[in-house]
Design an enzyme around this catalytic site. Sequence first.
Site, PDB file in Angstrom:
ATOM      1  N   HIS A 162     -30.624 -31.088  -6.589  1.00 54.77           N
ATOM      2  CA  HIS A 162     -31.217 -29.961  -5.695  1.00 54.77           C
ATOM      3  C   HIS A 162     -31.365 -28.877  -6.255  1.00 54.77           C
ATOM      4  CE1 HIS A 162     -30.199 -32.552  -1.722  1.00 54.77           C
ATOM      5  NE2 HIS A 162     -29.349 -33.150  -2.671  1.00 54.77           N
TER       6      HIS A 162
ATOM      7  N   GLU B 203     -32.954 -26.285  -4.920  1.00 58.49           N
ATOM      8  CA  GLU B 203     -33.253 -25.439  -3.979  1.00 58.49           C
ATOM      9  C   GLU B 203     -31.823 -24.652  -3.917  1.00 58.49           C
ATOM     10  OE1 GLU B 203     -32.988 -28.482  -3.364  1.00 58.49           O
ATOM     11  OE2 GLU B 203     -32.097 -28.910  -1.517  1.00 58.49           O
TER      12      GLU B 203
ATOM     13  N   LYS C  83     -24.514 -12.023  10.449  1.00 58.35           N
ATOM     14  CA  LYS C  83     -23.542 -11.606   9.747  1.00 58.35           C
ATOM     15  C   LYS C  83     -23.334 -12.015   8.384  1.00 58.35           C
ATOM     16  CE  LYS C  83     -19.795 -13.597  11.907  1.00 58.35           C
ATOM     17  NZ  LYS C  83     -20.127 -13.959  13.187  1.00 58.35           N
TER      18      LYS C  83
ATOM     19  N   GLU D 294     -16.170 -13.042   5.631  1.00 58.33           N
ATOM     20  CA  GLU D 294     -17.139 -12.925   6.919  1.00 58.33           C
ATOM     21  C   GLU D 294     -16.328 -14.002   7.787  1.00 58.33           C
ATOM     22  OE1 GLU D 294     -21.080 -14.701   6.372  1.00 58.33           O
ATOM     23  OE2 GLU D 294     -21.211 -14.960   8.506  1.00 58.33           O
TER      24      GLU D 294
ATOM     25  N   CYS E  15     -34.373 -35.192  -4.220  1.00 52.32           N
ATOM     26  CA  CYS E  15     -33.276 -36.193  -3.652  1.00 52.32           C
ATOM     27  C   CYS E  15     -33.883 -37.464  -3.051  1.00 52.32           C
ATOM     28  CB  CYS E  15     -32.157 -35.422  -3.263  1.00 52.32           C
ATOM     29  SG  CYS E  15     -30.621 -36.494  -3.203  1.00 52.32           S
TER      30      CYS E  15
ATOM     31  N   ASP F  84     -24.440 -20.032   4.916  1.00 51.41           N
ATOM     32  CA  ASP F  84     -24.287 -18.553   4.394  1.00 51.41           C
ATOM     33  C   ASP F  84     -23.909 -18.497   2.947  1.00 51.41           C
ATOM     34  OD1 ASP F  84     -24.936 -17.286   6.593  1.00 51.41           O
ATOM     35  OD2 ASP F  84     -22.973 -17.255   7.353  1.00 51.41           O
TER      36      ASP F  84
HETATM   37  N1  GLN Z   1     -29.416 -40.484   1.125  1.00 51.79           N
HETATM   38  C1  GLN Z   1     -29.965 -40.450  -0.337  1.00 51.79           C
HETATM   39  C2  GLN Z   1     -28.550 -40.547  -1.056  1.00 51.79           C
HETATM   40  O1  GLN Z   1     -27.553 -40.536  -0.597  1.00 51.79           O
HETATM   41  C3  GLN Z   1     -30.535 -39.038  -0.698  1.00 51.79           C
HETATM   42  C4  GLN Z   1     -29.428 -37.985  -0.376  1.00 51.79           C
HETATM   43  C5  GLN Z   1     -30.215 -36.473  -0.250  1.00 51.79           C
HETATM   44  O2  GLN Z   1     -31.411 -36.517  -0.271  1.00 51.79           O
HETATM   45  N2  GLN Z   1     -29.221 -35.566  -0.497  1.00 51.79           N
HETATM   46  O3  GLN Z   1     -28.931 -41.156  -2.227  1.00 51.79           O
END
Ligand code: GLN
Length: 540
Positions: A510, A512, A19, A143, A384, A73
Amino acid sequence: MADTKYVFVTGGVTSSLGKGIISASLAKLLQSRGYSVTIQKLDPYINVDPGTLNPYEHGECYVTIDGAETDLDLGHYERFLNVTTSQANNVTTGKVYQTVIEKERRGDYLGKTVQVIPHITDEIKRRIKLLASSKKFDIVITEIGGTVGDIESLPYIESVRQLRWEMGQGNCVVIHLTLVPYLSATGEQKTKPTQHSVKALLEAGIQPDVLVLRTEKSISSDIRKKVALFCNVEEKAVIESVNVSTIYEVPLKMLEEGLDQVVLQKLNLPVKNKPDMSEWENFVHKLNFPKRKVNIALVGKYVELHDSYKSIHESFIHGGAANDCSVNIGYFNSENISDKNVDELMKDIDGILIAPGFGSRGVEGKISTVKYARINNVPFFGICLGMQCAVIEFARNVIGYEDAHSTEMDSDTKHPVIDLMEEQKSITEKGGTMRLGGYRCILSPDSLSYKAYGKKEIIERHRHRYEFNNTYLEEFKQHGMLMAGINPESDLVEIIELPSHRWFVGVQFHPEYSSTVMNPHPLFVSFIRACIEFADFKRG
Ligand code: GLN
């Protein structure tokens, strides 16, 4: 009544029919026709958000720029539309009940009995309309998670029924996604599951306007006619969604099938400007006809379910396409990696990514992998926890603090090179309390990251509690680590690099979450390029 028009997407027969991808594809086509569109996901589970869920439950937890921990999603929505989402784009039963119960405790219901109808449904409707109230969108696509007939989704389906009635014809469209299975024994495609799930919707008071049929083989016009007849849907509103090799082909398929046209007609909106999908087609062409291939190792501890690393997987696809390269991702469980076998495991690998994660399980395997990448000059990308492992490895094997660790894994370590952030120390509740969402980062002009981004200041999304311990800053620098990115408000180290290495980057944030088809993330693009160069170098 409303200026903003609504599209609801429900699912029948089974879960996991896609979906999210259908919603994102429709949104993409409507956007390409000049409409401003956003997508919202309603999740029937009782968790307030997926932040506290193990990735094996529903896959990765996605994070928005404003710091919401959401369903994956929303990642598809952003990757397809190239527009950011927010807190309001993901609603859960937990959030809905939390608000209603808080109102009840305040006395807002003035002595009334608080019930699913109308109080819970009113709160659901309020949250659906909230996105429209910003007046930024011509169309809001909502959705509904789960499958029609589930006990948990009943209040959502009821809310859609009421909204439809309130808004009237032409302002609201319901798309129902079902499965047409193929029985190989008789060579037939079966429509009965679709008929039954439409019946379940009708029992809840909703006649779907459009049916999208997921199918492995193309459906015949007889099947379309039959479904139209039995389900009271126009034949042109029976849309086939046949299996394709990449999710990015789905918008092109939906364009061929005329999904966007049917929806616009039913919303009484002009079917203007044939969508210009040429850039998108170009991207899909690159995916289907790559000029070369690289092998990447993705090292994590949730590798059995690839959805746990959905955004990383997609970022590799975007970054690969930008380099005319297909990225073959090998998933490695870090629990099975050690100093003893890492050389053998990684011998055909052109680049290593160490994934985010929590807790001590599998950490030593990640640290062994970092060491391998550092010593052998293999392109390395740590995200991270992956960055934190790179810091620990450097402290242990370059600086010489053998017991160096993160206090997340070893609270008694004498060398806590990764430690809990100051503001985290008084926090006891787990839900929604990490350092979440977008924070600024200033890049060092002599860094690889600066070259990749092409600018000095960036904003990236976060989800962590631990950080590089600045007590050790000078020591790390003296031993050759470059602190390539720093948060100007808190001095938190956001990026580390090893300038002596061909490509060694660890990021506390992050990247990504912000890679999209039209805007592949610069660090992923740069990393893949380094992997290609390394592969060429190995071949001589
Ligand atoms: N566990 C680690 C922290 O809390 C890394 C967290 C993660 O990789 N999103 O800092």
